[in-house]
Design a protein around this motif. Structure first.
Motif, short mmCIF file in Angstrom:
data_model
loop_
_atom_site.label_atom_id
_atom_site.label_comp_id
_atom_site.label_asym_id
_atom_site.label_seq_id
_atom_site.Cartn_x
_atom_site.Cartn_y
_atom_site.Cartn_z
N CYS A 174 2.00 17.18 4.33
CA CYS A 174 0.90 16.55 5.07
C CYS A 174 -0.08 15.90 4.11
CB CYS A 174 0.23 17.53 6.03
SG CYS A 174 -0.77 18.79 5.28
N GLY A 175 -0.18 16.39 2.88
CA GLY A 175 -1.09 15.75 1.92
C GLY A 175 -0.56 14.42 1.45
N VAL A 176 0.72 14.39 1.07
CA VAL A 176 1.29 13.19 0.46
C VAL A 176 1.53 12.10 1.51
CG1 VAL A 176 3.33 12.29 -0.71
CG2 VAL A 176 2.32 14.45 -1.45
N VAL A 177 2.25 12.45 2.57
CA VAL A 177 2.57 11.44 3.58
C VAL A 177 1.36 11.16 4.47
CG1 VAL A 177 4.10 10.84 5.47
CG2 VAL A 177 4.99 12.06 3.49
N GLY A 178 0.57 12.22 4.76
CA GLY A 178 -0.62 12.04 5.59
C GLY A 178 -1.58 11.04 4.99
N SER A 179 -1.66 10.96 3.66
CA SER A 179 -2.56 9.99 3.02
C SER A 179 -2.15 8.57 3.37
CB SER A 179 -2.54 10.18 1.50
OG SER A 179 -3.10 11.42 1.16
N TYR A 180 -0.86 8.29 3.34
CA TYR A 180 -0.41 6.95 3.75
C TYR A 180 -0.68 6.71 5.22
CZ TYR A 180 2.14 6.17 -0.65
OH TYR A 180 2.47 5.97 -1.97
N VAL A 181 -0.45 7.76 6.05
CA VAL A 181 -0.69 7.61 7.50
C VAL A 181 -2.15 7.22 7.75
CG1 VAL A 181 -0.81 8.86 9.70
CG2 VAL A 181 1.16 9.16 8.20
N VAL A 182 -3.06 7.88 7.02
CA VAL A 182 -4.48 7.61 7.24
C VAL A 182 -4.89 6.23 6.73
CG1 VAL A 182 -6.80 8.31 6.56
CG2 VAL A 182 -5.19 10.01 7.38
N VAL A 183 -4.49 5.87 5.52
CA VAL A 183 -4.94 4.58 4.99
C VAL A 183 -4.24 3.42 5.70
CG1 VAL A 183 -5.59 5.43 2.71
CG2 VAL A 183 -3.28 4.54 3.06
N LYS A 184 -3.04 3.64 6.19
CA LYS A 184 -2.32 2.58 6.90
C LYS A 184 -2.68 2.58 8.39
CE LYS A 184 2.33 0.55 6.35
NZ LYS A 184 2.34 -0.42 7.35
N ARG A 185 -3.45 3.56 8.81
CA ARG A 185 -3.89 3.68 10.20
C ARG A 185 -2.74 3.68 11.19
NH1 ARG A 185 -9.91 1.91 10.29
NH2 ARG A 185 -10.25 2.03 8.07
N ILE A 186 -1.78 4.56 10.93
CA ILE A 186 -0.66 4.67 11.85
C ILE A 186 -0.61 6.07 12.45
CG2 ILE A 186 0.80 2.83 10.92
CD1 ILE A 186 2.28 4.99 9.29
N GLY A 187 -1.79 6.66 12.67
CA GLY A 187 -1.86 7.99 13.24
C GLY A 187 -1.20 8.09 14.61
N PHE A 188 -1.43 7.08 15.44
CA PHE A 188 -0.85 7.08 16.79
C PHE A 188 0.67 7.01 16.72
CE2 PHE A 188 0.03 4.68 20.87
CZ PHE A 188 -0.21 5.76 21.70
N LEU A 189 1.15 6.16 15.78
CA LEU A 189 2.58 6.02 15.59
C LEU A 189 3.19 7.36 15.13
CD1 LEU A 189 3.88 2.87 13.73
CD2 LEU A 189 5.21 4.92 13.97
#
Lengths: 242, 280
Positions: free
Chosen positions: B27-42
């Motif tokens: 969740c730290g490594v991939v979650g960082s990309y999810v947050v900066v790329k704003r693909i939380g909904f995806l």
């Protein structure tokens, strides 16, 4: 001399009205060319076609003898609006260094050469002192310099800028264009602007785009020509260098 | 304190703790990309649609976690392909996949004979049921994530940061977009054991979102988010142990509370900074 950018009878439409009609334009290596014209006249569209981000509906474009999606690695591009989120956690130096991708090796980390080129460009563009700042702490003018540096680290043969001074004040506009004039010593420069009066003192030629394209040497720019292009009365302002 | 002494005695608690740590890496490594790329909904869509795969695996008698992994990758590629081709309908198509995946899962589970106590476990996780075999699988998934991100850190960064510029530099944007979604899929499966697929999205985004307020690079964000994930999982596990309440839900509440506090603190700090700048 063979042109480095060749636009042959290009027409383009997004599906509705014609945006560009039968545009012909050759840009020679080493030129400093201004693409000017009214808003919504097709300037940015022409630039995107040259970058291969859009496909011509008709006609053909070549960058250094190759189709845009192959030739565009030789282009350093500075967008009008920073397309990224301003609060993205990234420093100035990292942003600039990302411009090395595509030139740099594929896997792992940056090479020594990548770092040397990045340092040199940051010094040249005078952003070395803000290299560890985060992007969201920069002013509009500083951000514009960062984007310019990012475009330069790939050591491009052509530099293409879309309204590089739209979001900054007039004094900095002069700074940026002085910088472009210096860079023109080693690269071809294509700059899109709506401010024909200002850029005419820098560029060697202007391409006026309003659905079609007319080319002029800078000497021929006068009130009548601008009126023809913009189809209305235009207040011309003499910019004096302070 | 009782938690610490129990931790010494009970293997299942040690496994739970290790599971929490391993899930935090994802969740730290991939979650960082999810947050900066704003693909939380995806990412949320992928997480929920995974129930379809788990239900099918359950029905056919396959290990549900394997079904989940396969389903997660398939759903990630499908959602990625849809969102790349119909950008205008991105929200709708993600929502559809989200619900359709869950519906398929529920149908399969309802048709599976026997007592269906496992359903709750998939939905809300049960960190206390983590086995040694689960830990091995989680370790393999962590290694896959870390190796991929180490090799392509810069490519993922430029694609997340400025897709148009990445394309101009000759980076295969579509490939890296889909690869990132596959990494999201793997992280979702990593986290399912810990908090369940409904709550996955919180652990994938909250630690990274907190980290983003304090550090200047995505690399440091990953490190801090991982540390925060470990902190939340451990705290949640310890707090839930004595009153015997669900650990997954407690972990999420800890993360949510930390996010809220961090937001308040961050805003306060910004105001102080602004005031200092003016009076200077």
């Amino acid at each position: 001399m063979t042109p480095i950018v060749r636009v042959e009878n290009v027409s383009f439409s997004y599906g509705g009205p014609t945006v560009l009609s039968d545009v012909v334009l050759d840009i020679a290596p080493g030129e400093f060319i201004g693409v000017v014209g009214p808003n919504a006249g097709g300037k940015t569209t022409l630039l995107k076609l040259m970058l291969g981000l859009l496909e011509p509906t008709m006609g053909k474009i070549q960058i250094d003898g190759r189709p845009p999606h192959e030739g565009r690695r030789k282009i350093g591009y500075v967008p009008q609006y920073p397309p990224f989120e301003r609060d993205f956690p990234i420093t100035v130096e990292q942003t600039v260094m990302l411009g090395r991708l595509g030139t740099a090796r594929l896997l792992g980390t940056y090479s020594k050469k990548d770092r040397i080129v990045t340092q040199r460009v940051m010094e040249e563009i005078e952003i070395s002192d803000i290299r560890s700042r985060r992007l969201n702490t920069l002013s509009g003018g500083q951000l514009q310099r960062v984007l310019l540096a990012r475009a330069l680290v790939s050591e491009p043969a052509i530099l293409m800028l879309d309204e590089p001074t739209a979001n900054i004040d007039e004094r900095m506009e002069t700074d940026i264009f002085d910088l472009l004039r210096a860079l023109n010593q080693r690269t071809t420069v294509v700059v899109v602007s709506h401010d024909i009066g200002f850029i005419s003192q820098y560029v060697s030629r202007v391409a006026c785009v309003n659905r079609t394209l007319m080319c002029h040497s800078t000497l021929a720019i006068d009130g009548k020509m601008i009126q023809e292009l913009y189809d209305e009365d235009v207040h011309m302002v003499e910019h004096s260098r302070v | 304190m009782e938690f610490v002494s129990s931790l010494m005695q009970h293997k299942f608690l040690q496994y739970a703790l290790m599971g929490g740590i391993m899930a935090s890496i994802g969740c730290g490594v991939v979650g960082s990309y999810v947050v900066v790329k704003r693909i939380g909904f995806l990412a949320g869509g992928i997480a929920h649609a995974v129930l379809g795969g788990m239900g099918a695996a359950f029905f056919f008698g396959v290990e549900p976690i394997h079904g989940a992994l396969l389903a997660a990758i398939v759903v990630a590629l499908l959602i990625g392909w849809i969102t790349l081709n119909w950008r205008q309908q991105e929200e709708t198509s993600i929502g559809a996949m989200w619900a359709v995946g869950m519906a398929i899962g529920i149908l399969f589970i309802s048709q599976t004979p026997g007592y269906q106590s496992d359903l709750m476990t998939y939905l809300f996780g049960n960190i206390l049921l983590i086995t040694a075999r689960d830990l091995w699988l989680m370790a393999v998934m962590d290694v896959v994530l870390l190796v991929t991100v180490t090799l392509f850190y810069r490519q993922f960064l430029i694609v997340a940061f400025d897709e148009e510029f990445a394309r101009l530099r000759g980076i295969p944007v579509v490939f890296f977009h889909l690869l990132l979604l596959c990494l999201v899929a793997i992280s979702v499966v990593l986290l399912i054991r810990v908090v369940g697929l409904i709550l996955v999205i919180a652990l994938l985004t909250l630690p990274a979102a907190i980290a983003m307020q304090y550090v200047h690079t995505v690399g440091r964000m990953m490190a801090l988010a991982t540390a925060l994930g470990v902190l939340f999982c451990t705290t949640g596990l310890a707090v839930s142990y004595q009153p015997d309440v669900p650990a997954g839900a407690t972990i999420i509440l800890v993360a949510g509370a930390a996010y809220l506090l961090s937001m308040l603190f961050h805003n306060y700090r910004q105001r102080i900074k602004a005031r200092a700048a003016i009076s200077r």
